[in-house]
Structure formats: C-alpha cells, structure tokens
Design a protein around this motif. Structure first.
Motif, mmCIF file in Angstrom:
data_model
loop_
_atom_site.group_PDB
_atom_site.id
_atom_site.type_symbol
_atom_site.label_atom_id
_atom_site.label_comp_id
_atom_site.label_asym_id
_atom_site.label_seq_id
_atom_site.Cartn_x
_atom_site.Cartn_y
_atom_site.Cartn_z
ATOM 1 N N ALA A 3 0.841 -1.192 0.000
ATOM 2 C CA ALA A 3 0.000 0.000 0.000
ATOM 3 C C ALA A 3 0.875 1.242 0.000
ATOM 4 N N LEU A 4 0.635 2.128 -0.967
ATOM 5 C CA LEU A 4 1.309 3.416 -1.042
ATOM 6 C C LEU A 4 0.355 4.474 -0.513
ATOM 7 N N PHE A 5 0.801 5.240 0.462
ATOM 8 C CA PHE A 5 -0.028 6.273 1.073
ATOM 9 C C PHE A 5 0.471 7.668 0.706
ATOM 10 N N ASP A 6 -0.455 8.512 0.295
ATOM 11 C CA ASP A 6 -0.195 9.943 0.246
ATOM 12 C C ASP A 6 -0.005 10.416 1.688
ATOM 13 N N LEU A 7 0.571 11.592 1.874
ATOM 14 C CA LEU A 7 0.786 12.128 3.225
ATOM 15 C C LEU A 7 -0.215 13.221 3.569
ATOM 16 N N ASP A 8 -0.093 14.377 2.914
ATOM 17 C CA ASP A 8 -0.974 15.506 3.226
ATOM 18 C C ASP A 8 -2.415 15.190 2.884
ATOM 19 N N GLY A 9 -3.296 15.349 3.860
ATOM 20 C CA GLY A 9 -4.718 15.108 3.625
ATOM 21 C C GLY A 9 -5.102 13.642 3.683
ATOM 22 N N THR A 10 -4.125 12.773 3.928
ATOM 23 C CA THR A 10 -4.394 11.329 3.993
ATOM 24 C C THR A 10 -3.953 10.760 5.335
ATOM 25 N N LEU A 11 -2.687 10.940 5.669
ATOM 26 C CA LEU A 11 -2.188 10.516 6.979
ATOM 27 C C LEU A 11 -2.277 11.644 7.999
ATOM 28 N N THR A 12 -1.999 12.864 7.552
ATOM 29 C CA THR A 12 -2.045 14.019 8.457
ATOM 30 C C THR A 12 -2.824 15.164 7.826
ATOM 31 N N PRO A 87 -2.770 5.792 13.166
ATOM 32 C CA PRO A 87 -1.781 4.883 13.766
ATOM 33 C C PRO A 87 -2.303 3.458 13.941
ATOM 34 N N ALA A 88 -3.548 3.316 14.374
ATOM 35 C CA ALA A 88 -4.123 1.978 14.549
ATOM 36 C C ALA A 88 -4.249 1.255 13.214
ATOM 37 N N LEU A 89 -4.628 1.982 12.162
ATOM 38 C CA LEU A 89 -4.727 1.383 10.829
ATOM 39 C C LEU A 89 -3.369 0.880 10.366
ATOM 40 N N LEU A 90 -2.338 1.715 10.493
ATOM 41 C CA LEU A 90 -1.014 1.327 10.034
ATOM 42 C C LEU A 90 -0.500 0.111 10.801
ATOM 43 N N ARG A 99 3.022 -4.400 3.111
ATOM 44 C CA ARG A 99 4.197 -3.517 3.035
ATOM 45 C C ARG A 99 3.713 -2.102 2.747
ATOM 46 N N LEU A 100 4.136 -1.161 3.565
ATOM 47 C CA LEU A 100 3.637 0.208 3.487
ATOM 48 C C LEU A 100 4.723 1.168 3.018
ATOM 49 N N SER A 121 7.151 6.896 11.262
ATOM 50 C CA SER A 121 8.136 6.421 10.285
ATOM 51 C C SER A 121 8.330 4.912 10.343
ATOM 52 N N GLY A 122 8.286 4.350 11.529
ATOM 53 C CA GLY A 122 8.559 2.938 11.697
ATOM 54 C C GLY A 122 7.568 2.010 11.033
ATOM 55 N N PHE A 123 6.415 2.522 10.662
ATOM 56 C CA PHE A 123 5.415 1.688 9.981
ATOM 57 C C PHE A 123 5.763 1.448 8.513
ATOM 58 N N PHE A 124 6.632 2.281 7.946
ATOM 59 C CA PHE A 124 6.834 2.286 6.497
ATOM 60 C C PHE A 124 8.164 1.661 6.090
ATOM 61 N N HIS A 125 8.091 0.856 5.027
ATOM 62 C CA HIS A 125 9.288 0.285 4.445
ATOM 63 C C HIS A 125 10.090 1.352 3.694
ATOM 64 N N GLY A 126 9.424 2.372 3.200
ATOM 65 C CA GLY A 126 10.090 3.446 2.484
ATOM 66 C C GLY A 126 9.261 4.706 2.504
ATOM 67 N N ILE A 127 9.938 5.859 2.554
ATOM 68 C CA ILE A 127 9.278 7.162 2.531
ATOM 69 C C ILE A 127 9.815 7.907 1.318
ATOM 70 N N TYR A 128 8.940 8.141 0.341
ATOM 71 C CA TYR A 128 9.357 8.745 -0.922
ATOM 72 C C TYR A 128 8.637 10.067 -1.149
ATOM 73 N N GLY A 129 9.385 11.040 -1.646
ATOM 74 C CA GLY A 129 8.822 12.338 -1.969
ATOM 75 C C GLY A 129 9.591 12.981 -3.105
ATOM 76 N N SER A 130 9.365 14.269 -3.282
ATOM 77 C CA SER A 130 10.027 14.985 -4.369
ATOM 78 C C SER A 130 11.401 15.473 -3.927
ATOM 79 N N GLU A 131 12.164 15.974 -4.910
ATOM 80 C CA GLU A 131 13.495 16.523 -4.668
ATOM 81 C C GLU A 131 13.453 18.044 -4.836
#
Length: 223
Positions: A3-12, A87-90, A99-100, A121-131
């Motif tokens: 599962a790939l999660f967006d951050l803004d407006g999705t997790l926080t 947090p409970a969902l993750l 794999r998140l 952070s510990g819930f995720f196998h990888g944290i990807y964003g822009s450069e």
C-alpha cells in the motif's frame, strides 16, 4: 500486499502549516494575502504548479516556492495533526504483512521529518517524496520511481490518497487507487479521476487494500 499512502490530507491534516506558509510567501512577494480557507486547494498538487496557478503563471513562482519553504521548513511542517485512527490502521496493516510506503509530492526530507515527529516512520518500508529540483513532484513520476526502486509488481499494490493526482498517478502505472474522503479532494474529483472506491474513515481501508492487492495483473493505462 503493498500500500502506497499519500501524506498531506491522507495521513495528516496539514492545513495550518501549508496555508500559513503560502500566506508568508504571498506577503513577502507583496501579493494580496488570501484567507486560509481560500488556499486549501494548494494541499495536494506539486508546490510549483500550485504557485503557478495562484500567481497566474508569473516569473515569481520559484521565489514563492523558496519563501514558502523558508517558513515551512522551520515552523509549518509541525503545524500539522495526525488524523484519528491512522496509527491503529497502520499497525493493523503491518500485522497483516502489508508492506507500506509513503508517496508524497512534498519534499522527501520534509515528509520524513513529519513522520519522525509523529512517530509514524517505523510503519513504512520506504518514505518517498520529491526533490528540491522538482524531480518526482508529479505523482505519476513518483510512483514509477517507487515501483522501479522497490521492484514492486503494480498488480500487488494500491495507492491511497485524497486528491485526483493520487488516482491519476496510480492509473498511469497500473495500480488501483482508493480515494479517502477525510482529506481535501471532493468525492466527485476522486470518482472522476478513476478511484476504485471511496472510503470515509481509516478503519474502512483494510478490506479494499487487501482485495485490490490480491487482484490479477493489470496493464498500465495507455500500455
């Protein structure tokens, strides 16, 4: 299952930090400063694209991005709140061996600082964003990069987000998308972008994530 999660407006919920940082940039540029509620559409699209629209495509876009990050990097990224139930969902998804990953148009360094700050952070196998040079700011490019880097089969993955950019990026790479309605995109925006389903609360994500990542292989749109 991936599962790939967006951050803004999705997790926080980043409304305060993002809108105040946009206002900071507008004020420093001598532009009219809009109210926060008139700037929530800036939550989701790549930052430079958002400022291009806000400023009418002027040559001040790069200055606006710089001024925005000037405030956001020190204050704005922590003017944020984790949505109830995330947090409970993750934790539940990790317990189910899903794999998140995080896939956000936000700068990767900012995304990691936010997730570290909130203990996610510990819930995720990888944290990807822009450069900083805007590479991978477009969700289609970002998701493609993640699939290649992590060697992910698109048929075994799903993208979760609150805006059309998440669904469009997923479809371009052969993933299904789940639209969530507690963020900043409208239900119609998400449906028009081709999400497989809409979910109204974090608890409701578990079943569609498992169902969609267990489907047969799909071809990317236009392939």
């Amino acid at each position: 299952m991936i599962a790939l999660f967006d951050l803004d407006g999705t997790l926080t919920d980043p409304k305060t930090g993002i809108t105040r940082s946009v206002q900071h940039a507008l004020e420093r540029l001598g532009r009219p400063v809009l109210e926060a509620d008139a700037l929530t559409w800036m939550i989701g699209p790549p930052l430079a694209a958002g400022f291009a629209k806000l400023l009418g495509g002027s040559d001040e876009v790069q200055d606006a991005v710089r001024l925005y990050r000037e405030r956001y990097s020190e204050v704005g990224l922590f003017e944020n709140e984790v949505y109830a139930g995330i947090p409970a969902l993750l934790q539940d998804l990790r317990d189910r061996d899903v794999r998140l990953f995080v896939a956000t148009s936000k700068l990767q360094v900012f995304a990691r600082r936010i997730l570290d700050h909130f203990g996610l952070s510990g819930f995720f196998h990888g944290i990807y964003g822009s450069e900083p040079d805007h590479r991978n700011a477009d969700k289609s490019d970002l998701i493609r990069f993640i699939l290649d880097r992590e060697r992910i089969d698109p048929a075994q993955a799903v993208m979760i987000g609150d805006r059309e950019y998440d669904a469009i990026g997923a479809r371009a790479n052969g993933l299904s998308a789940i639209g969530i309605t507690w963020g900043y995109g409208s239900r119609q925006e998400l449906l028009d972008a081709g999400v497989a389903c809409l979910v109204d609360e974090p608890e409701g994500l578990k079943e569609p994530i498992v169902t969609l990542t267990a489907s047969t292989p799909r071809r990317a749109a236009g392939a």
